[in-house]
Design a protein around this motif. Structure first.
Motif, PDB file in Angstrom:
ATOM      1  N   ARG A 117      -2.740   1.012 -15.874  1.00  0.00           N
ATOM      2  CA  ARG A 117      -3.877   1.538 -15.367  1.00  0.00           C
ATOM      3  C   ARG A 117      -4.075   1.276 -14.023  1.00  0.00           C
ATOM      4  O   ARG A 117      -4.777   2.154 -13.247  1.00  0.00           O
ATOM      5  CB  ARG A 117      -5.305   0.965 -16.160  1.00  0.00           C
ATOM      6  N   ALA A 118      -3.767   0.235 -13.388  1.00  0.00           N
ATOM      7  CA  ALA A 118      -3.853  -0.117 -12.117  1.00  0.00           C
ATOM      8  C   ALA A 118      -2.930  -1.102 -11.541  1.00  0.00           C
ATOM      9  O   ALA A 118      -2.277  -1.963 -12.430  1.00  0.00           O
ATOM     10  CB  ALA A 118      -5.331  -0.649 -11.703  1.00  0.00           C
ATOM     11  N   THR A 119      -2.437  -1.210 -10.529  1.00  0.00           N
ATOM     12  CA  THR A 119      -1.584  -2.083  -9.753  1.00  0.00           C
ATOM     13  C   THR A 119      -1.953  -2.429  -8.442  1.00  0.00           C
ATOM     14  O   THR A 119      -2.435  -1.806  -7.514  1.00  0.00           O
ATOM     15  CB  THR A 119      -0.033  -1.541  -9.282  1.00  0.00           C
ATOM     16  N   PHE A 120      -2.045  -3.841  -8.311  1.00  0.00           N
ATOM     17  CA  PHE A 120      -2.444  -4.658  -7.251  1.00  0.00           C
ATOM     18  C   PHE A 120      -1.352  -5.687  -6.549  1.00  0.00           C
ATOM     19  O   PHE A 120      -0.605  -5.971  -7.310  1.00  0.00           O
ATOM     20  CB  PHE A 120      -3.588  -5.467  -7.646  1.00  0.00           C
ATOM     21  N   ARG A 121      -1.494  -5.950  -5.554  1.00  0.00           N
ATOM     22  CA  ARG A 121      -0.689  -6.793  -4.817  1.00  0.00           C
ATOM     23  C   ARG A 121      -1.531  -8.329  -5.222  1.00  0.00           C
ATOM     24  O   ARG A 121      -3.033  -8.268  -5.073  1.00  0.00           O
ATOM     25  CB  ARG A 121      -0.474  -6.833  -3.171  1.00  0.00           C
ATOM     26  N   LEU A 122      -1.038  -9.367  -5.240  1.00  0.00           N
ATOM     27  CA  LEU A 122      -1.709 -10.763  -5.450  1.00  0.00           C
ATOM     28  C   LEU A 122      -2.810 -10.714  -4.412  1.00  0.00           C
ATOM     29  O   LEU A 122      -3.646 -11.440  -4.724  1.00  0.00           O
ATOM     30  CB  LEU A 122      -0.689 -11.722  -5.729  1.00  0.00           C
ATOM     31  N   ALA A 123      -2.217 -10.521  -3.242  1.00  0.00           N
ATOM     32  CA  ALA A 123      -3.224 -10.802  -2.314  1.00  0.00           C
ATOM     33  C   ALA A 123      -4.697 -10.126  -2.286  1.00  0.00           C
ATOM     34  O   ALA A 123      -5.547 -10.471  -1.687  1.00  0.00           O
ATOM     35  CB  ALA A 123      -2.614 -10.296  -0.670  1.00  0.00           C
ATOM     36  N   ALA A 124      -4.478  -8.820  -3.102  1.00  0.00           N
ATOM     37  CA  ALA A 124      -5.910  -8.261  -3.163  1.00  0.00           C
ATOM     38  C   ALA A 124      -6.779  -8.737  -4.173  1.00  0.00           C
ATOM     39  O   ALA A 124      -7.887  -8.846  -4.182  1.00  0.00           O
ATOM     40  CB  ALA A 124      -5.399  -6.639  -3.715  1.00  0.00           C
ATOM     41  N   LEU A 125      -6.187  -9.502  -5.031  1.00  0.00           N
ATOM     42  CA  LEU A 125      -6.942 -10.301  -6.098  1.00  0.00           C
ATOM     43  C   LEU A 125      -7.332 -11.785  -5.689  1.00  0.00           C
ATOM     44  O   LEU A 125      -8.206 -12.203  -6.234  1.00  0.00           O
ATOM     45  CB  LEU A 125      -6.008 -10.368  -7.348  1.00  0.00           C
TER      46      LEU A 125
END
Ligand code: THU
Length: 140
Positions: A117-125
């Protein structure tokens, strides 16, 4: 299509299979996590709850433990799956556990039953994170 033709589909399938094996009789919220090591190996696990509630642990923790037990020390990509409407993003503690074996650019996919459903870079989390590189080099 061969199994490796779609690496993300393979990672999602591993996370979903781990979710099915989760032990979540208290929250009833089953979570699965699957991570790919740089050599392509996939490690997966589900959340494991406990009658003594605080002793349970998350799916990401299970997947990381499986990787570490096999000697793996690097996460190239990870997929977490949970049911319901809300994105099953990793809890704060698991973001830090992922960080131990990953960096700002590491990709974190969040999936529901039907797919990613969604993809992030770890830096965003986990912005401005603390990691293994923070320790001063030890004199030998
Ligand atoms: N949980 C995970 O396994 N991973 C997450 O990213 C969020 C929460 C688990 C912990 C607990 O067993 C259940 O979901 C409800 O919080």
């Amino acid at each position: 299509m061969s199994k490796n033709a779609d690496p993300l589909a393979e990672l999602f399938a591993a996370a979903k299979a781990a979710q099915a094996k989760a032990h979540a009789p208290y929250s009833k919220y089953r979570v699965g996590a699957a991570l790919r090591a740089p050599d392509g190996t996939i490690y997966a696990g589900g959340n494991v709850e406990n009658a003594s509630y605080p002793e349970g642990w998350c799916a990401e923790t299970s997947a990381i433990a499986a990787m570490a037990a096999a000697g793996g020390r690097r996460i190239a990509e990870i997929c977490v799956i949970g049911d319901g409407e809300a994105l099953c993003t990793p809890c704060g503690g698991c973001r830090q556990r992922i960080r131990e074996f990953a960096d700002d650019a590491t990709i974190v996919h969040i999936a529901g039953p039907d797919g990613v459903r969604a993809t992030f870079r770890l830096a965003a989390l986990l912005p401005e994170s603390f990691g293994p590189g923070h320790f001063p080099r030890q004199a030998k």
